[in-house]
Design an enzyme around this catalytic site. Structure first.
Site, PDB file in Angstrom:
ATOM      1  N   TYR A  16      37.087   2.385   6.075  1.00  5.18           N
ATOM      2  CA  TYR A  16      36.868   1.631   7.317  1.00  5.18           C
ATOM      3  C   TYR A  16      37.388   2.366   8.549  1.00  5.18           C
ATOM      4  O   TYR A  16      38.177   1.825   9.320  1.00  5.18           O
ATOM      5  CB  TYR A  16      37.538   0.240   7.224  1.00  5.18           C
ATOM      6  N   TYR A 144      36.585 -11.930   0.023  1.00  4.93           N
ATOM      7  CA  TYR A 144      36.243 -10.501  -0.035  1.00  4.93           C
ATOM      8  C   TYR A 144      35.877 -10.166  -1.476  1.00  4.93           C
ATOM      9  O   TYR A 144      36.647 -10.427  -2.400  1.00  4.93           O
ATOM     10  CB  TYR A 144      37.413  -9.608   0.420  1.00  4.93           C
ATOM     11  N   ASP A 245      36.370 -13.945  -9.301  1.00  2.00           N
ATOM     12  CA  ASP A 245      36.666 -12.548  -8.978  1.00  2.00           C
ATOM     13  C   ASP A 245      38.183 -12.392  -9.040  1.00  2.00           C
ATOM     14  O   ASP A 245      38.890 -12.753  -8.102  1.00  2.00           O
ATOM     15  CB  ASP A 245      36.103 -12.231  -7.586  1.00  2.00           C
ATOM     16  N   LYS A 274      40.850  -3.093 -10.101  1.00  5.58           N
ATOM     17  CA  LYS A 274      42.134  -2.715  -9.495  1.00  5.58           C
ATOM     18  C   LYS A 274      43.245  -2.419 -10.516  1.00  5.58           C
ATOM     19  O   LYS A 274      43.295  -1.332 -11.045  1.00  5.58           O
ATOM     20  CB  LYS A 274      42.540  -3.774  -8.476  1.00  5.58           C
TER      21      LYS A 274
END
Ligand SMILES: *Cc1c(COP(=O)(O)O)cnc(C)c1O
Length: 423
Positions: A16, A144, A245, A274
């Protein structure tokens, strides 16, 4: 080194950032335990666990050995038509540690892709049941789920920048982020909104997708377990699938092995990533129940996905070892100790003039400021205080490796105070 940094600035994108005006990047030479060593010799206490992933700390002897042993056999082999022990053993473990209905595993190389696969599973399931009109997703704002297009379409519409990609993003259904905080009774407005959306649209909805209890990169927001169980009840009542998620929350971060355990909720589809590999390699997984797995192929079809690095043996070997470390159980006391220390040491900032809210849950501590923070300036203050904390928007937060000790955690919470004073 200066040449290298200049090259980095000019030629390499970081997450980003702009190639025209990039944020500074600090050069790292090594990392061990909860500390990151920079090229100038400085050692930083890590408050980020490299985005939720490095739960056992960097350079862990047992994780290193797992990779070294597998490396001597093979680093990689395609998963189409071939299989191997690391994948089989990891899948067995994942099925064992996740809620009972989840019995089938799809491996892929990143969390975003595991979300794409979850969405495909849900869509293909309804398609194969001759219900193709059930093709929309329902989610909550402030979420997200990753940066690929399918995942992006269920990220928060504002901070997920839907405007920019409007012409190519599917239009899914959004309800407000739950107001109901952990430990408080369900807010009637939360119930009303989710119920009326189900009632109006269930015929079109394939699945609800949520981050359970903790919304991560969409705003570091915590909501009540009762909301999650209520959503599960609605999913059952209206024949809608539930995708959880757990990419950020899975593997102990919230104080339970998986955040859905806070609510006793069992999803139809679960995404993991992750921390699955202890933060060593990119690998993720999508798990589902036998009903969904078999339902996907009810019309003779196949699940249409197959990444090149699916079930990479090095990643599977290190993930298996990472879960073994978790099963040994030390994380429970570690996370509980981090939680109480964060609660104690961050609460003093609640009355700070720059602060809007302070919240902690498991090994996650969040200080939300009144205004967005100047990231580069704060980062510099933190590095000078020998800590690694990377704020975004109005959020200064900690989610350290579980192995961090009291003194190092204290350094992190103190540094947040220094940062706040500079705002
Ligand atoms: C990080 C994250 C993802 C995306 O994972 P990547 O490996 O970065 O693609 C998806 N969902 C949640 C909740 C995440 O925190």
């Amino acid at each position: 080194m200066n040449d290298d940094l200049e090259f980095d600035r000019r030629h390499i994108w970081h997450p980003y950032t702009s190639m025209v005006d990039p944020l500074p990047a600090y050069p790292v030479v090594s990392a061990r335990g909860a500390r990151i060593r920079l090229a100038d010799g400085r050692e930083l206490v890590d408050g980020m666990a490299s985005w939720w992933s490095v739960i056992h700390g960097y350079n862990h002897p047992r994780l290193n050995i797992a990779i070294e042993n597998q490396l001597k056999k093979t680093a990689h082999v395609m998963f189409g038509g071939l299989t191997h022990a690391p994948a089989i053993e990891l899948a067995r473990m994942l099925i064992d540690v996740t809620p009972e209905p989840l019995q089938h595993v799809f491996f892929c190389d990143s969390g975003s892709v595991s979300v794409e696969v979850a969405i495909k599973m849900a869509m293909q399931f309804w398609d194969a049941q001759a219900r193709p009109e059930k093709h929309r997703l329902l989610t909550i704002r402030g979420g997200y789920h990753g940066d690929t297009f399918g995942a992006m379409s269920v990220c928060d519409p504002v901070n997920g920048m839907h405007e920019r990609f409007r012409s190519v993003l599917p239009e899914h259904l959004f309800v407000d982020r739950p107001r109901t905080r952990p430990g408080t009774p369900l807010h009637p407005a939360d119930v009303e909104q989710i119920e009326s959306t189900f009632a109006a649209y269930h015929g079109q909805i394939a699945a609800v997708i949520l981050e359970p209890i903790v919304q991560g990169a969409g705003g570091m927001w915590f909501y009540a377990a009762e909301y999650l169980s209520h959503v599960q009840a609605l999913c059952r009542r209206y024949d809608v699938l539930l995708i959880l998620d757990e990419i950020a929350t899975g593997f102990g971060r919230t104080g339970r092995m998986f955040a859905c355990e806070h609510a006793g909720v069992e999803p139809d589809i679960m995404c993991l990533g992750k921390a699955m590999t202890g933060g060593y390699l990119g690998q993720a997984a999508t798990l589902t129940s036998t009903r969904i797995a078999e339902g996907i192929s009810a019309d003779g079809g196949v699940l249409m996905h197959g990444p090149t690095f699916m079930a990479n043996p090095l990643a599977c070997a290190v993930a298996r070892q990472s879960i073994e470390l978790l099963l040994a159980g030390a994380w429970k006391a570690q996370v509980a100790a981090i939680e109480s220390q964060l609660r104690e040491e961050l609460s003093q900032y609640a009355s700070h003039r720059a602060v809007a809210d302070v919240r902690t849950l498991g090994a996650i501590g969040v200080v939300q400021t009144r205004d967005p923070v100047p990231v580069a300036a704060l980062q510099q203050i933190f590095v000078e205080a020998d800590v690694w904390i990377r704020p975004f928007n109005d959020l200064i937060y900690l989610m350290p490796p579980f192995v961090i000790d009291r003194d190092d955690l204290r350094l992190l919470t103190r540094a947040i105070g220094l940062g706040l004073d500079a705002l």
